[in-house]
Structure formats: C-alpha cells, structure tokens
Design an enzyme around this catalytic site. Structure first.
Site, short mmCIF file in Angstrom:
data_model
loop_
_atom_site.label_atom_id
_atom_site.label_comp_id
_atom_site.label_asym_id
_atom_site.label_seq_id
_atom_site.Cartn_x
_atom_site.Cartn_y
_atom_site.Cartn_z
N SER A 177 82.63 41.21 68.16
CA SER A 177 82.14 40.52 69.49
C SER A 177 83.33 39.75 70.04
O SER A 177 83.88 38.93 68.76
CB SER A 177 80.99 39.76 69.13
OG SER A 177 80.66 38.63 70.36
N ASN A 179 82.93 36.83 71.49
CA ASN A 179 82.24 35.80 72.01
C ASN A 179 82.08 34.71 71.04
O ASN A 179 81.41 33.83 71.13
CB ASN A 179 80.87 36.06 72.77
CG ASN A 179 81.30 36.68 74.21
OD1 ASN A 179 82.23 36.70 74.90
ND2 ASN A 179 80.61 38.02 74.32
N THR A 180 82.49 34.88 69.69
CA THR A 180 82.46 34.05 68.66
C THR A 180 84.03 33.99 68.20
O THR A 180 84.52 34.86 67.77
CB THR A 180 81.87 34.59 67.39
OG1 THR A 180 80.16 34.75 67.72
CG2 THR A 180 81.67 33.66 66.26
N ASN A 242 82.71 47.86 70.71
CA ASN A 242 82.07 46.79 71.51
C ASN A 242 82.57 46.62 72.90
O ASN A 242 83.13 47.40 73.30
CB ASN A 242 82.40 45.58 70.48
CG ASN A 242 81.07 44.62 70.68
OD1 ASN A 242 80.35 44.33 71.56
ND2 ASN A 242 80.82 44.27 69.47
#
Ligand SMILES: Cc1cc2nc3c(=O)[nH]c(=O)nc-3n(C[C@H](O)[C@H](O)[C@H](O)COP(=O)(O)O)c2cc1C
Length: 352
Positions: A177, A179-180, A242
């Site tokens: 991901s 977004n982390t 992803n």
C-alpha cells in the site's frame, strides 16, 4: 441477487449517475449498507471450465474481489453470491484505525480509474474475526497489514497471522500500500526475508496458505529480489499488483491527488509487472493478477501471461455488480475460441 443473466448491468447503469453524484467514499459506504441488507446468497458453484486449484484451494472460478472493497468483512457473502470465485477482505490491522483525513477517495471517471489514500482505515482484526467465524462456504482470504503507528511492523504481521489464520482460507501479506508511510520498504530484500520468515513461523505447518501482495512500481532488481526471497521463504502465491504511485497520462481533474491509482490506467503496468514476475519465478509460483481488469479479455491476457487467478476492484465501480459473471462468460468464450478445454491449460500459454 441478479440471478438472471445480464440484469445487473442495465439496473446499475440507471443507478450509477445518482451514486456518482455522491462523494466517492459516501457512495461506497452506501453500497456496503445496501449489500448488508441483501438476503444471504449461496456462493458461486464451481464452473467445469473455469474452476481451478491454487495453493491447495479449490476456486470455483478465477475472478476474485480484490482487497479494499470489503475492508471489515461485512459483505463477503453477498459478493460471493454475485459470482466472485473468492473475496479478499481487509486490509485489516491488529488495532482499529481511522485512516487518513478525508477526502481520500477520488473517482477519475474519464479515465475509468480511482485514486485512494485511505490509509488502512479499518475496524481491526478482532471485530472482523468475529464476523468471519463460522462463515460457511466460499473462499475468503484475509489481507493483513501493520498499524500506522506501530513501533514494530513485523510484529504486527505476526499478530495478524495469529489472529486471522483460523478464519481465513488464505492470508495475504500486504506490503504494497502506498498510503502507509514506509510500508513498501518491507519489499526490500533484507526486510522481506525477515518478514516472511516471521510470518511463516507464526503460520506454522498447519496454517492457511500465505500470499504476498506487491506494488507495480518495482525496478528489475526489486522483481528479482522479491521472486527469490518469496520462493525461498515458501510464499504460496504472489498478487501482482496493488495500486501505483506513478501517473500515466490522465484526463480527470483529480489526476493530481496523492495516493494509489487503480483501474484502466494501471492495466499495462500491472501486466508488465506480472510478466516480469512470471519470468523471475520461472513459473514455479502461482501468480494472481490485479490492476485494471475490467473484461474477459483483460482477465484472459493475464492468464495467458501466467496468472492462475485474477482480482479486481475499480472496474466494479464503473461496470456494476454483474461484472464477475460477465467476465466469466467472456473468459469461457475466449478459451473455447482458442481451443482450451479448461482454464488451467491456458495459464502461462503466452508467457515468454
Ligand atoms: C479504494 C481502494 C482501497 C483499497 N484498499 C486496499 C487495501 O486495503 N489493501 C490492499 O491490499 N489493496 C487495496 N486496494 C488495492 C486493490 O486491492 C487492487 O490491488 C488495486 O486497486 C488494483 O486493482 P483494480 O485496478 O482492479 O482496482 C484498494 C483499492 C482501492 C481502489
């Protein structure tokens, strides 16, 4: 729901403009609320042509729902009833967390794409585990991640394996991901080896298969390292891929939003990465393709390039709930056209 062929798509075409008037995250919450009200539905039956086995699991067809749609394991039953051969819930972190500030989900309608920077918003593993316990038939994978504020991210994956192994047909280790902050550094060789060894030990000999989900934004040496470490550590399958942090040419006004891009503009990049990983693993490891799959032709191209299964999310936003069934129909027609009696014969048939 949508028992009769083709009824979902015309109905969805009528509803979609209203749904698209809502903010994307609100529309998603509404969709989940409606799905939760839907009466239980039997999972899809195995199709004699499309049924396939991966990592010892019997998939009734190869079209899976990708992680992120049903983060909290609220609607996996209705989604299985809509014709998906499997549903991957999550990403679930050990502790509940709110995710990034809103707005954080954007439709790029002109591009048939989405940008999200949700940041693993989820209600935590314990709540999802209770929903998954005694869940009945149908293949449900559990995608696990690390809490944003975790001091020891590998320990979070180990905790995820321990918490969720008993309710999952398979576990997906999500280190891709965007977004982390810092999460994707776990794809680096040394960190990945340490992570996968810890996950394998936590899973033990009797636990479910472990899949690893990777980003599409990888260099050639990243691909080689991931392939080598995954094979050595006994990963059961790779999910490729992803969302991307890259920005191919986009038309939508939201093109500049930060986050991961999914949907049609990701298609070529994800296919390229699939080909790279097929060649780097020499066909020794099952591959699951995701990224911009919206039709039987898209799914077929990934299968011919080496994928045993496919997953999708973004196309569902644009095409509606009849999509899994439509892809299965189209896939069967393409297999028949090319003289394949079974899907498994076509896997990797166009691989270099
Ligand atoms: C809104 C949104 C949320 C997502 N959340 C997750 C997630 O929590 N975990 C994960 O592994 N992938 C997540 N994804 C990525 C998808 O599972 C998938 O890999 C990616 O979107 C590419 O497939 P697609 O083009 O069919 O959407 C998310 C995607 C979207 C659009």
């Amino acid at each position: 729901m949508c028992q009769r062929r083709g009824i979902c798509n015309p109905v969805y075409s009528l509803l979609r403009p209203a749904l698209f008037m809502l903010d994307a995250e609100r529309a998603h919450r509404l969709t989940i609320a409606v799905l939760k009200l839907w009466p239980g539905h039997a999972p899809t039956e195995a199709d004699p042509v499309l049924a396939t086995s991966v990592a010892g699991l019997a998939f009734p067809n190869p079209v899976g729902l990708a992680a992120g749609f049903d983060k909290d394991a609220e609607v996996f039953r209705p989604m299985l009833g809509l014709g998906f051969g499997s549903v991957e819930v999550g990403t679930l972190t050990p502790l509940p967390q709110g995710g990034n500030a809103k707005p954080r989900l954007f439709r790029l309608a002109e591009d048939k794409a989405v940008i999200n920077r949700m940041g693993f918003n989820n209600g935590g593993q314990a709540a999802a585990k209770a929903r998954l316990a005694g869940r009945g038939p149908g293949i449900v994978g559990v995608n696990i991640g690390a809490n944003k504020d975790s001091a020891d991210r590998i320990a979070d994956y180990v905790a995820g394996v321990r918490a969720m192994a008993g309710v999952a047909d398979y576990l997906t280790v999500n280190i891709s991901s965007p977004n982390t902050p810092g999460l994707r550094a776990l794809q680096d060789k040394g960190a990945l080896k340490e992570l996968l060894a810890a996950v394998r030990e936590a899973r033990g000999p009797a636990g479910p298969p472990v899949f690893l989900k990777v980003a599409p934004d990888l260099t050639a040496s990243d691909v080689d390292d991931i392939a080598a470490v995954s094979c050595a550590q006994g990963v059961d399958a790779l999910i490729v891929s992803n969302t991307t942090v890259s920005r191919p040419a986009l038309r939508s006004c939201h093109a500049g939003e930060a986050g991961g891009l999914s949907g049609v503009p990701l298609r070529d990049l994800a296919l390229e990465r699939l080909r790279d990983l097929r060649s780097a693993t020499g066909g020794a490891m099952p591959l699951i393709a995701a990224g911009g799959i919206a039709s039987g032709a898209d799914a077929y191209a990934r299968i011919r390039a080496g994928a045993s299964l496919v997953q999708l999310y973004t196309a569902l936003v644009y095409e509606g709930p009849g999509l899994a069934r439509r892809i299965c129909r189209e896939l069967k027609a393409l297999l028949a056209r090319d003289g394949f009696d079974r899907l498994e014969e076509a896997v990797g048939s166009a691989a270099a």
